[in-house]
Design an enzyme around this catalytic site. Structure first.
Site, PDB file in Angstrom:
ATOM      1  N   PRO A 223       0.775  -1.269   0.126  1.00  0.00           N
ATOM      2  CA  PRO A 223      -0.006  -0.006   0.018  1.00  0.00           C
ATOM      3  C   PRO A 223       1.046   1.223  -0.171  1.00  0.00           C
ATOM      4  O   PRO A 223       2.183   1.291   0.357  1.00  0.00           O
ATOM      5  CB  PRO A 223      -1.028  -0.192   1.328  1.00  0.00           C
ATOM      6  N   PRO A 224       0.341   2.550  -0.439  1.00  0.00           N
ATOM      7  CA  PRO A 224       0.931   3.615  -0.426  1.00  0.00           C
ATOM      8  C   PRO A 224       1.509   3.865   1.010  1.00  0.00           C
ATOM      9  O   PRO A 224       0.902   3.699   1.863  1.00  0.00           O
ATOM     10  CB  PRO A 224      -0.005   4.709  -0.799  1.00  0.00           C
ATOM     11  N   GLY A 227       6.856   2.724   2.841  1.00  0.00           N
ATOM     12  CA  GLY A 227       8.223   2.708   2.545  1.00  0.00           C
ATOM     13  C   GLY A 227       9.190   2.049   1.539  1.00  0.00           C
ATOM     14  O   GLY A 227      10.247   1.530   1.614  1.00  0.00           O
ATOM     15  N   HIS A 443     -25.751   9.937  21.681  1.00  0.00           N
ATOM     16  CA  HIS A 443     -25.504   9.044  20.413  1.00  0.00           C
ATOM     17  C   HIS A 443     -23.928   8.560  21.099  1.00  0.00           C
ATOM     18  O   HIS A 443     -23.779   7.242  20.811  1.00  0.00           O
ATOM     19  CB  HIS A 443     -25.281  10.024  19.459  1.00  0.00           C
ATOM     20  N   GLU A 444     -23.046   9.532  21.390  1.00  0.00           N
ATOM     21  CA  GLU A 444     -21.735   8.795  21.540  1.00  0.00           C
ATOM     22  C   GLU A 444     -21.790   7.906  22.879  1.00  0.00           C
ATOM     23  O   GLU A 444     -21.223   6.884  22.827  1.00  0.00           O
ATOM     24  CB  GLU A 444     -20.693   9.819  21.955  1.00  0.00           C
ATOM     25  N   ASP A 520     -21.792   5.717  10.631  1.00  0.00           N
ATOM     26  CA  ASP A 520     -22.073   4.421  11.253  1.00  0.00           C
ATOM     27  C   ASP A 520     -22.895   3.392  10.314  1.00  0.00           C
ATOM     28  O   ASP A 520     -22.248   2.200  10.292  1.00  0.00           O
ATOM     29  CB  ASP A 520     -22.838   4.647  12.712  1.00  0.00           C
TER      30      ASP A 520
HETATM   31  P1  ADP Z   1       5.822   4.287  -0.436  1.00  0.00           P
HETATM   32  O1  ADP Z   1       6.992   4.398  -1.411  1.00  0.00           O
HETATM   33  O2  ADP Z   1       5.763   2.912  -0.192  1.00  0.00           O
HETATM   34  O3  ADP Z   1       4.669   5.230  -0.887  1.00  0.00           O
HETATM   35  P2  ADP Z   1       7.821   5.930   0.825  1.00  0.00           P
HETATM   36  O4  ADP Z   1       8.930   5.118   0.879  1.00  0.00           O
HETATM   37  O5  ADP Z   1       7.602   7.213   0.194  1.00  0.00           O
HETATM   38  O6  ADP Z   1       6.358   5.182   0.860  1.00  0.00           O
HETATM   39  O7  ADP Z   1       7.643   6.562   2.408  1.00  0.00           O
HETATM   40  C1  ADP Z   1       7.094   7.932   2.574  1.00  0.00           C
HETATM   41  C2  ADP Z   1       7.604   8.129   4.084  1.00  0.00           C
HETATM   42  O8  ADP Z   1       7.001   7.623   5.084  1.00  0.00           O
HETATM   43  C3  ADP Z   1       9.144   8.135   4.331  1.00  0.00           C
HETATM   44  O9  ADP Z   1       9.923   9.089   3.672  1.00  0.00           O
HETATM   45  C4  ADP Z   1       9.281   7.882   5.744  1.00  0.00           C
HETATM   46  O10 ADP Z   1       9.579   8.822   6.296  1.00  0.00           O
HETATM   47  C5  ADP Z   1       7.989   7.092   6.162  1.00  0.00           C
HETATM   48  N1  ADP Z   1       8.108   5.782   6.253  1.00  0.00           N
HETATM   49  C6  ADP Z   1       7.268   4.904   5.698  1.00  0.00           C
HETATM   50  N2  ADP Z   1       7.679   3.591   5.998  1.00  0.00           N
HETATM   51  C7  ADP Z   1       8.724   3.722   7.036  1.00  0.00           C
HETATM   52  C8  ADP Z   1       9.290   2.676   7.737  1.00  0.00           C
HETATM   53  N3  ADP Z   1       9.153   1.496   7.849  1.00  0.00           N
HETATM   54  N4  ADP Z   1      10.409   3.287   8.362  1.00  0.00           N
HETATM   55  C9  ADP Z   1      10.449   4.520   8.701  1.00  0.00           C
HETATM   56  N5  ADP Z   1       9.846   5.464   7.870  1.00  0.00           N
HETATM   57  C10 ADP Z   1       8.844   5.176   7.282  1.00  0.00           C
HETATM   58 ZN    ZN Z   2     -22.008   7.250  15.688  1.00  0.00          ZN
END
Ligand code: ADP
Ligand code: ZN
Ligand code: MG
Length: 632
Positions: A223-224, A227, A443-444, A520
């Site tokens: 996922p985005p 790292g 509600h909460e 919800d």
């Molecule tokens: P991706 O390429 O998977 O979308 P990135 O490598 O660009 O993610 O990560 C974005 C930022 O998130 C990194 O620059 C870092 O600061 C932080 N980050 C993400 N995963 C880690 C990790 N496992 N350890 C430390 N920092 C992380």
């Molecule tokens: Zn609610």
């Protein structure tokens, strides 16, 4: 990545193209009259005759078809033109009289002159621009040198015409990426499978001697924000080799044929600097399945083919490793995944509890943080957050500490920044009336009581009725004690019941429910639908998969894959499950209605209460409250 940025890039490209055309137009408009003037000058016939009589004329060419005359004056390079009066029989004798060279020419001389002039007036500016771009490009490349700063060149030239003939790949010396495995927290499996590549890059000959073949390419999928880019840089940093990177999205905006040329150039550079890493980020943008039918993009296909050709072509013993990253592995063209290409897949998943704690601690090193801070509880609060989210949270908390005039980050800053990421900033402009506050409070507390009355639910951590910019008027935060890897049918039913708790409380107390339960309802429905279509948790359908997840890594939802008749029954089963949870919530709240009143009033007065405050009141034996019986 978000589609907006691609669109933005395309827009920028479009603007550049317009500007370039405009410049060409202006230049040609400015230059062409000058060119024409310096080359030819139109003169009236009578003036011409006068010049002949004065003996100023050097040579004359007469076009017998068009009656056009071109001539030179003595000591003047300018070409003059004029048109002969019809049947001026005196001209030849006048010329002979003055001893002027003259020749007759049947071809369309004057027109061809004009054509050349016109062509030049357009071609010259274009040539100037091409040369300018080329020179600038060379200049930048030269001034960067090998040890230059890790800036970009080529692709970000600022002009659509820039970067001609050069790839937009950035080269940073391995040491200069400044990233090693120490900078990547968690992700132990990913690091382990990349460690072998590091070993290979450090000493390719060791592998060549034994005859071991290493993968040419590895695909980082996940996922985005998990790292992937960071890991790729860390591989280069660990092995101390140069890191060439390019992003798939850069190719999208390119002129036809540029993408493939850029890839060729990228690999040429890499070949010179081997051993090294070539990193293709967001490879899905060029590597989409090619069966898209009508929507085929020739440019992308050419670029992809070039990548494949290069990967097949290079000498593996030199030590070039191609890494690529994507969060859409399912949409990749199978050709990319064939042996000898990206045949090794490195999953980079969302961090688990330990991983989140490690990432938080790593990034907390960058800020001044009070020793009393408990990062583990923050890790528990942030199930589902990516590494990028967590890094962002730490930064948010530091910003908040500064806003509050503190020298160090304290727990409250961390807690608040988590909530900002989850629910948005506090919104001061939303002022609730007393009655609205009352409704939100009930509600909460409804959610919280249903959760507290259940055996297996995560403990309530915080309840608040302070509105947030995301639009929520209040929320109840539950935090799991430990990480859960497996959830049962009962767990899901409990979750649905908790989600129904807010609406159920409103119904019980006010009779007329508000629209505050929209979110919800959506979440409860989603859980119920997954139970039916994916987890086989209904007697009616049993272990039949009725849905397909669109993308495991992006929140793409799932699609139903069943007949229309079945779809109707699926809907009914979903309705039944949600209704079951709703009934359980009502039952629980009816049993605890005194506590509901007491806690709602307390929350309305205090606006934010902690989980402990809530539990103290909830568990206090008032004599008339029923004993807590866990829901089952
Ligand atoms: P991706 O390429 O998977 O979308 P990135 O490598 O660009 O993610 O990560 C974005 C930022 O998130 C990194 O620059 C870092 O600061 C932080 N980050 C993400 N995963 C880690 C990790 N496992 N350890 C430390 N920092 C992380
Ligand atoms: Zn609610
Ligand atoms: Mg990335």
């Amino acid at each position: 990545m978000d589609p907006n940025s691609n669109q933005k890039r395309r827009q920028t490209m479009f603007i550049y193209a317009i500007v370039a055309l405009f410049v060409v137009y202006i230049l040609s408009a400015m230059l062409s009259p000058q060119i024409r003037q310096s080359v030819t000058k139109e003169v009236s016939y009578s003036d011409f005759l006068e010049q002949v009589d004065d003996g100023d004329v050097q040579s004359v060419t007469l076009n017998t078809d068009s009656q056009a005359i071109t001539y030179h004056l003595k000591g003047d390079d300018t070409l003059y033109t004029t048109t002969q009066f019809p049947d001026d029989t005196t001209l030849v004798s006048r010329l002979e009289e003055k001893g002027v060279d003259f020749s007759a020419d049947a071809s369309n001389n004057s027109d061809s002159t004009l054509w050349w002039v016109l062509f030049l007036s357009y071609a010259i500016p274009i040539v100037i621009m091409l040369l300018g771009g080329w020179a600038l490009n060379r200049y930048i490349k030269k001034s960067m040198g090998d040890d230059g700063p890790s800036m970009t060149f080529g692709s970000n030239m600022g002009m659509g015409m820039g970067g001609l003939g050069k790839s937009g790949a950035r080269e940073v010396k391995g040491e200069d990426t400044g990233v090693t495995f120490k900078d990547v927290a968690g992700q132990d499996e990913a690091k382990e499978s990349l460690a072998e590549i590091v070993g290979f890059l450090e000493d390719p000959s060791k592998y060549a001697e034994i005859g071991a073949k290493l993968p040419r390419g590895a695909l980082l999928v996940g996922p985005p924000g998990t790292g992937k880019t960071l890991l790729a840089k860390a591989v280069a940093g660990e092995a101390r080799v140069p890191f060439f990177s390019i992003s798939g999205s850069e190719f999208v905006e390119m002129f036809v044929g540029r993408g493939a040329a850029k890839v060729r150039d990228l690999f040429k550079q890499a070949n010179e600097k081997a051993p090294c890493i070539v990193f293709i980020d967001e490879i899905d943008t060029i590597g989409k399945r090619r069966d898209a039918g009508l929507n085929t993009n020739d440019e992308r296909e050419q670029t992809l083919n070039q990548v494949l050709t290069e990967m097949d072509g290079f000498d593996n013993h030199k030590g070039i490793v191609v890494l690529a990253a994507t969060n859409r592995p399912d949409s990749l063209d199978p050709a990319l995944l064939r042996p000898g290409r990206f045949d090794r897949r490195v999953p980079v998943e969302l961090p688990d509890l330990a991983g989140r704690a490690a990432i938080l601690k790593l990034h907390a090193n960058d800020v001044k943080i009070d020793p009393s801070c408990d990062l583990d509880i923050i890790a528990r609060m942030t199930a589902g957050a990516s590494g990028a989210d967590l890094a962002n949270m730490i930064n948010e908390s530091a910003l908040r500490a500064v806003r509050m005039g503190r020298k160090r980050v304290i727990q409250e800053d961390l807690q608040e920044s988590v909530e900002v990421v989850i629910a948005g900033e506090k919104r001061k402009s939303t002022v609730l009336s007393d009655h609205e506050k009352e409704v939100v409070s009930y509600h909460e507390i409804g959610h919280a009581i249903v959760a507290a009355a259940q055996k297996g639910s995560a403990p309530v951590n915080k309840i608040t009725i302070v509105p947030r910019t995301s639009g929520t008027l209040g929320y109840t935060m539950q935090v799991e004690e430990d990480e859960k890897f497996l959830s049962t049918r009962q767990d899901y039913l409990d979750r649905i019941a908790v989600l129904c708790g807010g609406r159920a409380a409103e119904e019980l107390i006010f009779g007329d429910p508000s629209d505050g339960a929209g979110n919800d309802i959506q979440r409860a429905t989603e859980i119920a639908r997954n139970m039916v279509t994916r987890f086989g948790m209904t007697d009616e359908f049993g272990m039949v998969a009725l849905g397909e997840v669109r993308n495991r890594y992006l929140d793409g939802g799932s699609t139903l894959s069943c007949s229309e008749g079945t779809a109707q029954r699926v809907d009914q089963a979903v309705i039944d499950l949600v209704e079951q949870g709703h009934a359980a919530a009502r039952e629980s709240l009816t049993a605890h209605r005194f506590k509901l009143h007491e806690l709602a009033r307390y929350l309305q007065k205090k606006e934010t209460i902690t989980g402990d405050e809530f539990m103290n009141i909830f568990l206090r034996d008032d004599g008339f409250a029923p004993k807590i019986t866990p829901q089952g």
